[in-house]
Scaffold this motif. Structure first.
Motif, PDB file in Angstrom:
ATOM      1  N   THR A  35       0.693  -0.755   0.180  1.00 41.94           N
ATOM      2  CA  THR A  35       0.139  -0.213  -0.042  1.00 41.94           C
ATOM      3  C   THR A  35       1.002   1.129  -0.027  1.00 41.94           C
ATOM      4  OG1 THR A  35      -1.682  -1.203   0.844  1.00 41.94           O
ATOM      5  CG2 THR A  35      -1.856   1.282   1.377  1.00 41.94           C
ATOM      6  N   ALA A  36       1.753   1.220   0.236  1.00 45.06           N
ATOM      7  CA  ALA A  36       2.947   2.842   0.799  1.00 45.06           C
ATOM      8  C   ALA A  36       3.429   2.408  -0.311  1.00 45.06           C
ATOM      9  CB  ALA A  36       3.992   2.560   1.865  1.00 45.06           C
ATOM     10  N   ALA A  37       3.799   1.040  -1.189  1.00 42.51           N
ATOM     11  CA  ALA A  37       4.641   1.668  -2.222  1.00 42.51           C
ATOM     12  C   ALA A  37       3.552   1.970  -3.446  1.00 42.51           C
ATOM     13  CB  ALA A  37       4.850   0.096  -2.786  1.00 42.51           C
ATOM     14  N   ALA A  38       1.942   1.781  -3.406  1.00 40.09           N
ATOM     15  CA  ALA A  38       1.506   1.928  -4.432  1.00 40.09           C
ATOM     16  C   ALA A  38       1.309   4.009  -3.794  1.00 40.09           C
ATOM     17  CB  ALA A  38       0.179   1.817  -3.912  1.00 40.09           C
ATOM     18  N   GLY A  39       1.310   4.129  -2.729  1.00 44.30           N
ATOM     19  CA  GLY A  39       0.961   5.522  -2.507  1.00 44.30           C
ATOM     20  C   GLY A  39       2.066   6.749  -3.292  1.00 44.30           C
ATOM     21  N   ALA A  40       3.630   6.026  -2.807  1.00 44.53           N
ATOM     22  CA  ALA A  40       4.399   6.413  -3.687  1.00 44.53           C
ATOM     23  C   ALA A  40       4.223   6.942  -4.500  1.00 44.53           C
ATOM     24  CB  ALA A  40       6.053   6.476  -3.283  1.00 44.53           C
ATOM     25  N   PHE A  41       3.825   5.761  -6.154  1.00 46.66           N
ATOM     26  CA  PHE A  41       3.811   5.536  -6.863  1.00 46.66           C
ATOM     27  C   PHE A  41       2.555   6.301  -7.933  1.00 46.66           C
ATOM     28  CE2 PHE A  41       1.629   3.665 -10.546  1.00 46.66           C
ATOM     29  CZ  PHE A  41       2.157   3.691 -11.554  1.00 46.66           C
ATOM     30  N   PHE A  42       1.875   6.649  -7.426  1.00 48.21           N
ATOM     31  CA  PHE A  42       0.848   7.366  -7.459  1.00 48.21           C
ATOM     32  C   PHE A  42       0.995   8.937  -7.585  1.00 48.21           C
ATOM     33  CE2 PHE A  42      -2.882   3.927  -6.873  1.00 48.21           C
ATOM     34  CZ  PHE A  42      -2.691   3.507  -8.245  1.00 48.21           C
ATOM     35  N   LEU A  43       2.049   9.173  -6.609  1.00 42.80           N
ATOM     36  CA  LEU A  43       2.336  10.506  -6.412  1.00 42.80           C
ATOM     37  C   LEU A  43       3.186  10.859  -7.230  1.00 42.80           C
ATOM     38  CD1 LEU A  43       2.281  12.970  -4.405  1.00 42.80           C
ATOM     39  CD2 LEU A  43       2.948  12.163  -3.004  1.00 42.80           C
ATOM     40  N   GLY A  44       4.454   9.772  -7.908  1.00 40.84           N
ATOM     41  CA  GLY A  44       5.347  10.327  -9.007  1.00 40.84           C
ATOM     42  C   GLY A  44       5.183  10.153  -9.905  1.00 40.84           C
ATOM     43  N   VAL A  45       4.049   9.298 -10.203  1.00 41.88           N
ATOM     44  CA  VAL A  45       2.957   9.519 -11.745  1.00 41.88           C
ATOM     45  C   VAL A  45       3.222  10.954 -12.493  1.00 41.88           C
ATOM     46  CG1 VAL A  45       0.788   9.647 -13.103  1.00 41.88           C
ATOM     47  CG2 VAL A  45       2.046   7.684 -11.265  1.00 41.88           C
ATOM     48  N   ARG A  46       2.766  11.873 -11.509  1.00 44.66           N
ATOM     49  CA  ARG A  46       3.232  13.387 -12.206  1.00 44.66           C
ATOM     50  C   ARG A  46       4.033  13.304 -12.990  1.00 44.66           C
ATOM     51  NH1 ARG A  46       5.206  14.092  -7.131  1.00 44.66           N
ATOM     52  NH2 ARG A  46       7.028  14.924  -6.501  1.00 44.66           N
ATOM     53  N   ASN A  47       5.572  12.865 -13.013  1.00 54.21           N
ATOM     54  CA  ASN A  47       6.460  13.405 -13.597  1.00 54.21           C
ATOM     55  C   ASN A  47       6.781  12.719 -14.516  1.00 54.21           C
ATOM     56  OD1 ASN A  47       7.893  14.569 -11.430  1.00 54.21           O
ATOM     57  ND2 ASN A  47       8.624  11.859 -10.400  1.00 54.21           N
ATOM     58  N   ALA A  48       5.880  11.742 -14.854  1.00 50.07           N
ATOM     59  CA  ALA A  48       5.696  11.243 -16.384  1.00 50.07           C
ATOM     60  C   ALA A  48       5.299  12.634 -17.146  1.00 50.07           C
ATOM     61  CB  ALA A  48       4.387   9.868 -16.191  1.00 50.07           C
ATOM     62  N   PHE A  49       4.235  12.854 -16.748  1.00 50.64           N
ATOM     63  CA  PHE A  49       2.849  14.115 -17.466  1.00 50.64           C
ATOM     64  C   PHE A  49       4.208  15.383 -17.867  1.00 50.64           C
ATOM     65  CE2 PHE A  49       0.123  12.553 -15.264  1.00 50.64           C
ATOM     66  CZ  PHE A  49      -0.949  11.885 -16.469  1.00 50.64           C
ATOM     67  N   TYR A  50       5.693  15.358 -16.955  1.00 48.51           N
ATOM     68  CA  TYR A  50       6.453  16.490 -16.656  1.00 48.51           C
ATOM     69  C   TYR A  50       6.997  16.086 -18.208  1.00 48.51           C
ATOM     70  CZ  TYR A  50       5.397  17.927 -11.785  1.00 48.51           C
ATOM     71  OH  TYR A  50       4.938  18.547 -10.690  1.00 48.51           O
ATOM     72  N   GLY A  51       7.886  15.246 -17.971  1.00 49.06           N
ATOM     73  CA  GLY A  51       8.075  14.070 -19.156  1.00 49.06           C
ATOM     74  C   GLY A  51       7.874  14.718 -20.695  1.00 49.06           C
ATOM     75  N   LEU A  52       6.617  14.286 -20.903  1.00 43.86           N
ATOM     76  CA  LEU A  52       6.287  14.724 -21.931  1.00 43.86           C
ATOM     77  C   LEU A  52       6.132  16.169 -22.605  1.00 43.86           C
ATOM     78  CD1 LEU A  52       2.756  12.614 -21.365  1.00 43.86           C
ATOM     79  CD2 LEU A  52       4.777  11.968 -22.776  1.00 43.86           C
ATOM     80  N   ARG A  53       6.199  16.803 -21.233  1.00 40.02           N
ATOM     81  CA  ARG A  53       6.265  18.307 -22.108  1.00 40.02           C
ATOM     82  C   ARG A  53       8.348  18.360 -22.084  1.00 40.02           C
ATOM     83  NH1 ARG A  53       5.684  22.439 -24.679  1.00 40.02           N
ATOM     84  NH2 ARG A  53       6.421  24.569 -24.180  1.00 40.02           N
ATOM     85  N   LEU A  54       9.138  18.465 -21.301  1.00 41.84           N
ATOM     86  CA  LEU A  54      10.113  18.062 -21.519  1.00 41.84           C
ATOM     87  C   LEU A  54      10.723  17.984 -22.349  1.00 41.84           C
ATOM     88  CD1 LEU A  54      11.447  17.868 -17.570  1.00 41.84           C
ATOM     89  CD2 LEU A  54      11.808  19.810 -18.960  1.00 41.84           C
ATOM     90  N   SER A  55      10.590  16.206 -23.083  1.00 43.65           N
ATOM     91  CA  SER A  55      10.787  15.433 -23.776  1.00 43.65           C
ATOM     92  C   SER A  55      10.816  16.560 -25.323  1.00 43.65           C
ATOM     93  CB  SER A  55      10.040  14.389 -24.323  1.00 43.65           C
ATOM     94  OG  SER A  55       8.912  14.745 -24.985  1.00 43.65           O
ATOM     95  N   GLN A  56       9.861  17.742 -25.096  1.00 41.26           N
ATOM     96  CA  GLN A  56       9.437  18.323 -26.147  1.00 41.26           C
ATOM     97  C   GLN A  56      11.043  19.294 -26.390  1.00 41.26           C
ATOM     98  OE1 GLN A  56       5.448  19.818 -26.258  1.00 41.26           O
ATOM     99  NE2 GLN A  56       5.353  17.579 -27.042  1.00 41.26           N
ATOM    100  N   LEU A  57      11.410  20.440 -25.686  1.00 42.93           N
ATOM    101  CA  LEU A  57      11.584  21.243 -25.173  1.00 42.93           C
ATOM    102  C   LEU A  57      13.372  20.904 -24.718  1.00 42.93           C
ATOM    103  CD1 LEU A  57       9.584  22.839 -21.743  1.00 42.93           C
ATOM    104  CD2 LEU A  57       9.995  23.688 -23.885  1.00 42.93           C
ATOM    105  N   LEU A  58      13.476  20.025 -24.376  1.00 42.58           N
ATOM    106  CA  LEU A  58      14.799  19.903 -24.401  1.00 42.58           C
ATOM    107  C   LEU A  58      15.335  18.922 -26.092  1.00 42.58           C
ATOM    108  CD1 LEU A  58      15.082  17.929 -21.198  1.00 42.58           C
ATOM    109  CD2 LEU A  58      15.998  20.504 -21.514  1.00 42.58           C
ATOM    110  N   ALA A  59      14.615  18.377 -26.412  1.00 38.75           N
ATOM    111  CA  ALA A  59      15.329  17.882 -27.947  1.00 38.75           C
ATOM    112  C   ALA A  59      16.649  16.799 -27.559  1.00 38.75           C
ATOM    113  CB  ALA A  59      15.172  19.052 -28.486  1.00 38.75           C
ATOM    114  N   LEU A  60      16.280  16.099 -26.808  1.00 46.46           N
ATOM    115  CA  LEU A  60      17.815  15.521 -26.490  1.00 46.46           C
ATOM    116  C   LEU A  60      18.145  14.099 -27.750  1.00 46.46           C
ATOM    117  CD1 LEU A  60      17.984  15.965 -22.203  1.00 46.46           C
ATOM    118  CD2 LEU A  60      19.352  16.963 -23.902  1.00 46.46           C
ATOM    119  N   PRO A  61      19.141  13.535 -27.228  1.00 49.59           N
ATOM    120  CA  PRO A  61      19.412  12.123 -28.746  1.00 49.59           C
ATOM    121  C   PRO A  61      18.721  11.543 -27.463  1.00 49.59           C
ATOM    122  CG  PRO A  61      20.976  13.931 -28.493  1.00 49.59           C
ATOM    123  CD  PRO A  61      21.034  14.176 -27.441  1.00 49.59           C
TER     124      PRO A  61
END
Length: 234
Positions: free
Chosen positions: A75-101
């Motif tokens: 349960t603790a790991a699930a809560g931590a996972f859900f809280l970290g899901v927001r980073n995936a949405f950050y990544g979608l935006r940053l991938s466009q801005l950074l345009a890294l190899p």
């Protein structure tokens, strides 16, 4: 070095200074995590591995907090996972801005967190975005892991982290970065609704879920604005 010749540019030194300021200020919060984790029963090795591999402060605090309260590890790991899901949405935006190899992207993904995203989004050019993201990520990752180790080793000597206020450093810096972006009515409305949703649902939903629900504030406000605009055009 960047110049001020163009209003759309920002000197590299200014970007580095701002990024280091965020990295150092938030990195010191690793003390609080190290102390909290050690107080919750984790070994020094377990605490350090969490910081090295997970590296998203809110999720780490949620995990060790739930374990310290006697919660089920899954349960603790699930809560931590859900809280970290927001980073995936950050990544979608940053991938466009950074345009890294492509070869660099898996390594950069480790640094996609609240602070690096906020610093990157505040930059006017791709060069500044890359510098801000890299300097913030490197300084924060290094300092966070060092202070995590020191906090876990010196948990008894440091005592109550609330006295030091280290647990508030990360949120305070993040809010300071976001505040200048709330220039228009739409941005302020989204922020206000997100706060109401996040805090209002905190007592009734599992850890991490209110943050995800609060993310619905943006599409909800934009939908309402578009609908009102359509009605006005009739």
């Amino acid at each position: 070095m960047g110049t001020k010749d163009s209003p759309g540019e920002k000197p590299d030194a200014a970007v580095v200074r701002d990024a280091l300021g965020v990295g150092v200020a938030v990195g010191l919060s690793g003390f609080a995590f190290g102390v909290t984790a050690a107080g919750g029963g984790l070994t020094v090795a377990q605490t350090c591995v969490l910081s090295l591999l997970v590296f998203t402060g809110a999720s780490q605090f949620a995990l060790v907090g739930a374990l310290a309260a006697g919660g089920n590890p899954f349960t603790a790991a699930a809560g931590a996972f859900f809280l970290g899901v927001r980073n995936a949405f950050y990544g979608l935006r940053l991938s466009q801005l950074l345009a890294l190899p492509r070869v660099v992207r898996p390594f950069a993904a480790q640094w996609v967190i609240d602070e690096t995203t906020a610093v990157a989004l505040a930059q006017p050019t791709r060069r500044a975005v890359r510098i801000g993201f890299t300097v913030t990520g490197a300084s924060l990752y290094a300092l966070w892991n060092v202070t995590t180790l020191l906090g876990a080793l010196g948990a008894e000597a440091i005592g109550d982290t609330d006295t030091w206020g280290l647990d508030a450093a990360g949120p305070a810096v993040f809010l300071a970065l976001l505040a200048p972006m709330l220039k228009g009515t739409v941005e302020r409305t989204v922020a206000a609704l997100a706060v109401v949703l996040g805090l209002g649902l905190l007592p009734v939903l599992p850890a991490g879920t209110p943050v995800l629900v609060a993310a619905l504030a943006a599409p909800a406000v934009l939908w309402a604005r578009g609908r009102r605009g359509g009605e006005d055009a009739r």
